[in-house]
Design a protein around this motif. Structure first.
Motif, PDB file in Angstrom:
ATOM      1  N   HIS A 158       0.864  -1.182   0.000  1.00  0.00           N
ATOM      2  CA  HIS A 158       0.000   0.000   0.000  1.00  0.00           C
ATOM      3  C   HIS A 158       0.901   1.232   0.000  1.00  0.00           C
ATOM      4  CE1 HIS A 158      -3.577  -2.450   0.748  1.00  0.00           C
ATOM      5  NE2 HIS A 158      -2.807  -3.162   1.563  1.00  0.00           N
ATOM      6  N   ALA A 160       0.444   4.298   0.049  1.00  0.00           N
ATOM      7  CA  ALA A 160       0.126   5.402   0.962  1.00  0.00           C
ATOM      8  C   ALA A 160       0.912   5.279   2.265  1.00  0.00           C
ATOM      9  CB  ALA A 160      -1.372   5.434   1.249  1.00  0.00           C
ATOM     10  N   GLU A 161       1.272   4.059   2.632  1.00  0.00           N
ATOM     11  CA  GLU A 161       2.030   3.849   3.864  1.00  0.00           C
ATOM     12  C   GLU A 161       3.454   4.405   3.767  1.00  0.00           C
ATOM     13  OE1 GLU A 161       1.908  -0.218   5.022  1.00  0.00           O
ATOM     14  OE2 GLU A 161      -0.276  -0.374   4.831  1.00  0.00           O
ATOM     15  N   LEU A 162       3.947   4.537   2.535  1.00  0.00           N
ATOM     16  CA  LEU A 162       5.283   5.095   2.351  1.00  0.00           C
ATOM     17  C   LEU A 162       5.283   6.612   2.467  1.00  0.00           C
ATOM     18  CD1 LEU A 162       6.689   2.943  -0.600  1.00  0.00           C
ATOM     19  CD2 LEU A 162       7.533   3.003   1.741  1.00  0.00           C
ATOM     20  N   GLY A 163       4.144   7.212   2.161  1.00  0.00           N
ATOM     21  CA  GLY A 163       4.059   8.667   2.226  1.00  0.00           C
ATOM     22  C   GLY A 163       4.436   9.349   0.926  1.00  0.00           C
ATOM     23  N   LEU A 268       8.840  -0.784   2.628  1.00  0.00           N
ATOM     24  CA  LEU A 268       7.773  -0.652   3.627  1.00  0.00           C
ATOM     25  C   LEU A 268       8.241  -1.110   5.001  1.00  0.00           C
ATOM     26  CD1 LEU A 268       4.700  -1.863   1.549  1.00  0.00           C
ATOM     27  CD2 LEU A 268       4.900   0.351   2.680  1.00  0.00           C
TER      28      LEU A 268
END
Length: 350
Positions: A158, A160-163, A268
């Motif tokens: 995902h 989005a978890e990395l930013g 991640l």
């Protein structure tokens, strides 16, 4: 008077003789069912550009790599005159035997075989590199919300978890696939050299399954690379410093993984690390890194008793050690093939 013929009429007349037309304009192409196929409007061998040879769409063409498309007259303009339709109209009149037009220009077509580059690449390699860059440039950035992002999410990745979304990844809605005989959605990745130059483009063709989940397309080879990428990498994650690879600080660490999904899984799990994808196991030992990189972490797969894989990994260790770098090998737990398996493994007791 033939000069009175408009572009639409000329395109229609050209379409009536399109098999003869493409044989002249794109002589290195080949017939593939109802289409004439070649690599691009430069005419090299390949499959990305297709020209319809018969029926109501005769003369209609499209280059899935560059996004260019048009009718038979547009093809003349693209191949012979750099897109100049007015010049193409004069050429078409003469080719069709409708009279000469002294005001038209002579063809200035692109060379069918690009000259060798200054670094010694042969003509075919130069053409593939240009085509690879055009393919990547025609794809969508960022991949957020695209089927490519959904494909990664199905692999437990995902973004989005990395930013931050890796700029090396893009989504192409209709990327030509020779095995499928047509265009398919694909996740594209830029493979760059140590100087940041675009060397090649990696393609992962994807498709929705019966449940609507995006997964790798059911092909013999769902992952292919366009262009030579020896020594190059897919730069997926810059780590805590967020600086370009060339600006890595003295003593910097880099994690190298074989595949995109494995590399993103490492990013991640350890977002502080700079993570690169080597594309293939054989390329691990060829990857060129800046002198400031002192520690290389090889995120290896569990390849069992595969002697070829063991030798390739040993070559990478030997190469980076010889360069004076500290080399560490990280492997997933026993029973898991790679670090993406670790990411997608169910929680204990689940």
């Amino acid at each position: 008077m033939t000069r009175g013929l408009d572009a639409r009429t000329l395109a229609g007349l050209l379409a009536q003789r399109v098999p003869e037309l493409v044989a002249e304009l794109l002589p290195h192409g080949r017939r593939d069912g109802p289409e004439w196929r070649c690599g691009s409007i430069s005419g090299e061998q390949g499959e990305s550009l297709g020209v319809r040879l018969s029926g109501g769409r005769a003369g209609v063409w499209s280059d899935f790599a560059s996004g260019e498309a048009g009718d038979a007259l547009d093809l003349v303009a693209a191949v012979n005159f750099g897109g100049d339709r007015r010049a193409a109209m004069g050429w078409a009149r003469r080719w069709l035997g409708l009279g000469d037009d002294a005001t038209t220009a002579e063809p200035v077509r692109r060379a069918h075989a690009p000259a060798a580059s200054a670094d010694g690449m042969d003509a075919e390699a130069v053409a593939k590199r240009r085509k690879a860059l055009a393919l990547f440039a025609a794809a969508r950035e960022p991949i957020t919300g695209t089927p490519a992002a959904h494909y990664l999410a199905a692999r437990g990745i995902h973004l989005a978890e990395l930013g931050r979304v890796p700029r090396a990844l893009r989504f192409h809605a209709a990327c030509w696939c020779g095995e499928a005989g047509g265009p398919l959605p694909a996740m594209l990745a830029a493979i760059t050299g140590p100087d940041g130059a675009h060397l090649a483009t990696h393609r992962t063709w994807i498709a929705q399954d019966a449940d609507g989940v995006w997964r790798k397309a059911k092909l013999k080879d769902a992952k292919r690379t366009l262009g030579s990428y020896a020594g190059g990498t897919i730069r997926l994650w810059r780590g805590a410093t967020a600086t370009p690879l060339a600006q890595a600080a003295p003593g910097a660490s880099v994690a190298l993984a074989e595949g995109i999904e494995t590399a993103l899984s490492v990013a991640l799990a350890c977002p502080e690390l700079r993570v690169l994808c080597a594309v293939s196991l054989g390329n691990l030992a060829r990857v060129a890194l800046p002198a400031n990189v002192a520690i290389v972490i090889l995120a290896a797969d569990n390849d069992g008793d595969n002697p070829s894989a063991a030798k390739a990994l040993a070559r990478a260790v030997e190469r980076f050690t010889a360069e004076g770098r500290e080399v560490r090998i990280a492997r997933p737990p026993e029973g898991m093939k790679d670090f993406n398996d670790v990411l997608t493994a169910p929680e204990p007791g689940a």
